[in-house]
Enzyme design. Structure first.
Site, mmCIF file in Angstrom:
data_model
loop_
_atom_site.group_PDB
_atom_site.id
_atom_site.type_symbol
_atom_site.label_atom_id
_atom_site.label_comp_id
_atom_site.label_asym_id
_atom_site.label_seq_id
_atom_site.Cartn_x
_atom_site.Cartn_y
_atom_site.Cartn_z
ATOM 1 N N LYS A 195 4.151 12.182 -2.983
ATOM 2 C CA LYS A 195 5.016 11.059 -2.604
ATOM 3 C C LYS A 195 6.096 11.575 -1.652
ATOM 4 O O LYS A 195 6.780 12.549 -1.961
ATOM 5 C CB LYS A 195 5.657 10.436 -3.851
ATOM 6 C CG LYS A 195 6.549 9.233 -3.537
ATOM 7 C CD LYS A 195 6.926 8.505 -4.805
ATOM 8 C CE LYS A 195 7.956 7.419 -4.533
ATOM 9 N NZ LYS A 195 8.349 6.718 -5.764
ATOM 10 N N ARG A 250 -2.557 0.052 -9.608
ATOM 11 C CA ARG A 250 -1.449 -0.867 -9.925
ATOM 12 C C ARG A 250 -1.947 -2.304 -10.014
ATOM 13 O O ARG A 250 -3.019 -2.622 -9.499
ATOM 14 C CB ARG A 250 -0.414 -0.812 -8.786
ATOM 15 C CG ARG A 250 0.107 0.546 -8.491
ATOM 16 C CD ARG A 250 0.398 0.731 -7.001
ATOM 17 N NE ARG A 250 0.779 2.118 -6.726
ATOM 18 C CZ ARG A 250 2.018 2.567 -6.743
ATOM 19 N NH1 ARG A 250 3.009 1.733 -6.944
ATOM 20 N NH2 ARG A 250 2.287 3.823 -6.534
ATOM 21 N N GLY A 278 2.718 3.525 1.384
ATOM 22 C CA GLY A 278 3.386 3.730 2.656
ATOM 23 C C GLY A 278 3.869 5.153 2.842
ATOM 24 O O GLY A 278 4.204 5.572 3.947
ATOM 25 N N ARG A 279 3.928 5.877 1.732
ATOM 26 C CA ARG A 279 4.405 7.261 1.851
ATOM 27 C C ARG A 279 3.842 8.132 0.736
ATOM 28 O O ARG A 279 4.471 9.083 0.289
ATOM 29 C CB ARG A 279 5.921 7.307 1.840
ATOM 30 C CG ARG A 279 6.540 6.608 0.640
ATOM 31 C CD ARG A 279 8.011 6.876 0.597
ATOM 32 N NE ARG A 279 8.642 6.103 -0.449
ATOM 33 C CZ ARG A 279 9.891 6.260 -0.813
ATOM 34 N NH1 ARG A 279 10.626 7.170 -0.219
ATOM 35 N NH2 ARG A 279 10.408 5.523 -1.761
ATOM 36 N N ASP A 306 3.774 -4.393 -7.569
ATOM 37 C CA ASP A 306 3.146 -3.178 -7.040
ATOM 38 C C ASP A 306 3.652 -1.922 -7.741
ATOM 39 O O ASP A 306 3.117 -0.832 -7.518
ATOM 40 C CB ASP A 306 3.377 -3.065 -5.523
ATOM 41 C CG ASP A 306 4.842 -3.186 -5.147
ATOM 42 O OD1 ASP A 306 5.447 -4.232 -5.465
ATOM 43 O OD2 ASP A 306 5.384 -2.238 -4.558
ATOM 44 N N GLY A 309 0.819 -1.214 0.000
ATOM 45 C CA GLY A 309 0.000 0.000 0.000
ATOM 46 C C GLY A 309 0.836 1.238 0.000
ATOM 47 O O GLY A 309 2.056 1.201 0.067
ATOM 48 N N ASP A 316 9.432 5.234 7.346
ATOM 49 C CA ASP A 316 9.196 6.512 8.026
ATOM 50 C C ASP A 316 8.271 7.436 7.252
ATOM 51 O O ASP A 316 7.944 8.533 7.719
ATOM 52 C CB ASP A 316 10.538 7.218 8.302
ATOM 53 C CG ASP A 316 11.359 7.428 7.035
ATOM 54 O OD1 ASP A 316 10.815 7.236 5.930
ATOM 55 O OD2 ASP A 316 12.546 7.787 7.154
ATOM 56 N N ASP A 340 6.634 4.720 -10.455
ATOM 57 C CA ASP A 340 7.516 4.571 -9.302
ATOM 58 C C ASP A 340 8.991 4.497 -9.694
ATOM 59 O O ASP A 340 9.583 3.421 -9.835
ATOM 60 C CB ASP A 340 7.138 3.330 -8.469
ATOM 61 C CG ASP A 340 6.026 3.669 -7.487
ATOM 62 O OD1 ASP A 340 5.474 4.780 -7.565
ATOM 63 O OD2 ASP A 340 5.709 2.824 -6.637
HETATM 64 P P1 AMP Z 1 8.912 0.767 -3.529
HETATM 65 O O1 AMP Z 1 9.883 -0.351 -3.496
HETATM 66 O O2 AMP Z 1 9.518 2.141 -3.442
HETATM 67 O O3 AMP Z 1 7.965 0.660 -4.664
HETATM 68 O O4 AMP Z 1 8.064 0.649 -2.180
HETATM 69 C C1 AMP Z 1 7.360 -0.497 -1.801
HETATM 70 C C2 AMP Z 1 6.372 -0.151 -0.725
HETATM 71 O O5 AMP Z 1 7.054 0.367 0.406
HETATM 72 C C3 AMP Z 1 5.369 0.908 -1.134
HETATM 73 O O6 AMP Z 1 4.131 0.565 -0.581
HETATM 74 C C4 AMP Z 1 5.894 2.167 -0.537
HETATM 75 O O7 AMP Z 1 4.859 3.065 -0.235
HETATM 76 C C5 AMP Z 1 6.568 1.657 0.731
HETATM 77 N N1 AMP Z 1 7.669 2.519 1.145
HETATM 78 C C6 AMP Z 1 8.834 2.744 0.491
HETATM 79 N N2 AMP Z 1 9.618 3.582 1.184
HETATM 80 C C7 AMP Z 1 8.924 3.927 2.293
HETATM 81 C C8 AMP Z 1 9.185 4.772 3.417
HETATM 82 N N3 AMP Z 1 10.324 5.457 3.536
HETATM 83 N N4 AMP Z 1 8.232 4.857 4.362
HETATM 84 C C9 AMP Z 1 7.081 4.188 4.266
HETATM 85 N N5 AMP Z 1 6.778 3.380 3.250
HETATM 86 C C10 AMP Z 1 7.681 3.241 2.271
HETATM 87 MG MG MG Z 2 6.429 1.435 -5.390
#
Ligand code: AMP
Ligand code: MG
Length: 507
Positions: free
Chosen positions: A130, A200, A110-111, A274, A108, A142, A284
């Protein structure tokens, strides 16, 4: 557009101005039309002392925002997390996914915060922040994004758009002094990005065991973005057929997208399910890379130790990801043979787009079956000699008379010469006059791509508060085909003494 004017230090004190007044109205179709289980209403975190480092007026125009609007305090507030679209509460959406081939369960946003959607002159756009703070889906994260990765996302969105490759677009880049701890201390930034939809594969994977929610998601996605996939009058009885048609269309779009990535030497770096857009957009931007020296199995993401997402693996990975999407549709009653039939055209659509693109890049009017050998010999030559991906294509248009500048790209000009002889023999069978061919090749073989070292220079300046290098790069990336006198350094590969740029999942 670079922003040099001092920004207000506290945007949370600003009244949420009606930036989008006079338009058909802001909303949030995702939250209005899907059940509450799909999202959580959650406010973005405000950046402290936000500074609008850069804004993209062409993207703003898609939303109907003019230059004056971009100077409004409300615009900064919106992009810094304290402003709102009129009457809309931001949400974070939930999705799941396969990361590096392994089911990761709930991920989901996350940020990321979906601020809502607005009507632009040519359609509706979702606006998303983002790096805007923690959400219920942040897991251990975080919620921050560092300036380094935000600049990279901002620039890459423009680079892909300038190359004519479907992508989410970046509207604005806001920096702050808020500290973020990664391998070293960094500072936080937020990218405001827009797309018709950020849905997605992972959104569908999340509901793979829940027919009611999957049906709601399918109906929502089809109604808005794939109306032609809707089969029959009865939503319930016809849903499996509709889902298969949707899958077939997503398969075709994804296959064409992969061909486009391959043809510019783009490596996504984290092709987890995702990070795959249902709309066939590049989505992304993390540890991506445009290749300098060509290596067929180039891996741009330092965290990808097994090379799962190497350049030459991308089309097959996309197929694998589509299969995971297909599996998630079984809950709707789709039968395996129908899903397989929807996935089947991937290879032919990919190859058709790839060969058509190669013909254009080689300046050929058509691509004949026997040209496959010439194409394979091309990649082999580039790979063996680690020739620069972008310049090898670009300078090919100039090999008609003096081929020296092209041959200079190869450590062993002898074998390059042999390939060139074959190529010129092939051109001799092609009726197009050379000046026309060169002009056409220069329109498809970019001169300026977002090389890692160029992004790095822009990042380093931005870290000192200077957005001028972002500005210069953005200008080149908007029209990467037109040679600009004096811009040689933007077309060059990194020199031997340029420190290598290592990009990883940490951002
Ligand atoms: P990504 O690999 O960047 O596509 O991220 C995978 C998942 O981790 C996604 O749901 C992002 O929202 C979450 N995510 C990545 N970095 C962070 C962060 N610093 N804090 C919270 N969620 C994160
Ligand atoms: Mg992502």
């Amino acid at each position: 557009m670079r922003r040099t004017d001092p920004s207000p230090s506290r945007t949370d004190a600003l009244a949420p101005d009606d930036l989008f007044a006079g338009q058909a109205g802001a909303g949030c179709s995702f939250a209005q039309e899907l059940p509450p289980s799909f999202y959580t209403r959650v406010a973005p975190r405000h950046l402290r002392e936000p500074r609008l480092l850069h804004v993209n007026p062409a993207v703003a125009a898609l939303l109907g925002l003019d230059a004056a609007a971009l100077d409004a305090p409300a615009f900064l507030a919106l992009c810094a997390g304290s402003g709102r679209l009129p009457g809309v509460e931001p949400v974070a959406t939930v999705y799941s996914g396969h990361q590096f081939g392994v089911w990761a369960g709930q991920l989901g946003d996350g940020r990321a915060h979906l601020l809502g959607d607005v009507a632009g002159p040519q359609g509706r756009w979702e606006i998303q922040l983002k790096g805007s703070g923690r959400t219920p889906y942040s897991r251990m994260g975080d919620g921050w994004a560092v300036l380094r990765s935000s600049v990279r996302e901002y620039l890459a969105s423009q680079a892909m758009d300038g190359l004519g490759i479907p992508t989410t677009q970046a509207l604005a880049l806001v920096a702050s002094r808020d500290p973020v701890i990664r391998e070293t201390p960094e500072t936080a930034a937020v990218v405001t990005r827009i797309a018709p939809s950020f849905v997605r594969f992972g959104h569908f994977e999340h509901w793979a065991h829940s027919a009611i929610e999957q049906a709601a998601l399918l109906d929502y996605v089809v109604a808005h973005w794939f109306p032609d996939c809707r089969v029959g009058p009865s939503a319930d009885a016809d849903r499996p057929a509709t889902a298969c048609r949707l899958l077939a269309e997503v398969t075709r779009r994804t296959a064409r997208l992969m061909a486009q990535w391959q043809l510019v030497g783009f490596c996504h770096g984290v092709m987890n399910t995702d990070n795959m857009s249902m709309l066939g957009l590049t989505l992304d931007y993390g540890p991506y890379g445009f290749m300098d020296a060509f290596q067929a199995n180039h891996v741009c993401n330092h965290s990808d130790t097994l090379g799962r997402y190497a350049w030459n693996a991308q089309p097959a990975v996309a197929q694998w990801n589509l299969t995971r999407l297909a599996e998630s549709l079984q809950v709707l009653g789709c039968l395996a043979p129908d899903l397989e039939a929807a996935l089947a055209p991937f290879e032919s659509v990919f190859l058709q787009a790839y060969y058509a693109g190669m013909a254009q890049k080689f300046g050929l009017s058509d691509w004949r079956p026997e040209d496959a050998d010439l194409g394979n010999a091309w990649w082999k030559l580039l790979h063996e000699q680690r020739a620069d991906f972008t310049l090898a294509f670009r300078r090919l248009a100039d090999t008609d008379g003096d081929a020296r500048s092209w041959l200079d790209l190869f450590a062993d000009p002898q074998s390059a010469r042999q390939w060139l002889d074959r190529y010129q023999a092939r051109l001799a069978q092609d009726p197009r006059p050379q000046p026309d061919r060169k002009a056409a090749m220069d329109r498809v073989n970019p001169l300026y791509v977002l090389r890692n070292h160029l992004a790095q220079q822009a990042i380093q300046a931005a870290q000192q508060g200077d957005a001028s290098e972002i500005d210069r790069l953005m200008e080149r990336l908007q029209d990467p085909y037109a040679q600009r006198p004096g811009d040689e350094r933007y077309a060059q590969p990194p020199t031997a003494d340029t420190p290598p740029v290592a990009v990883s999942c940490s951002s």
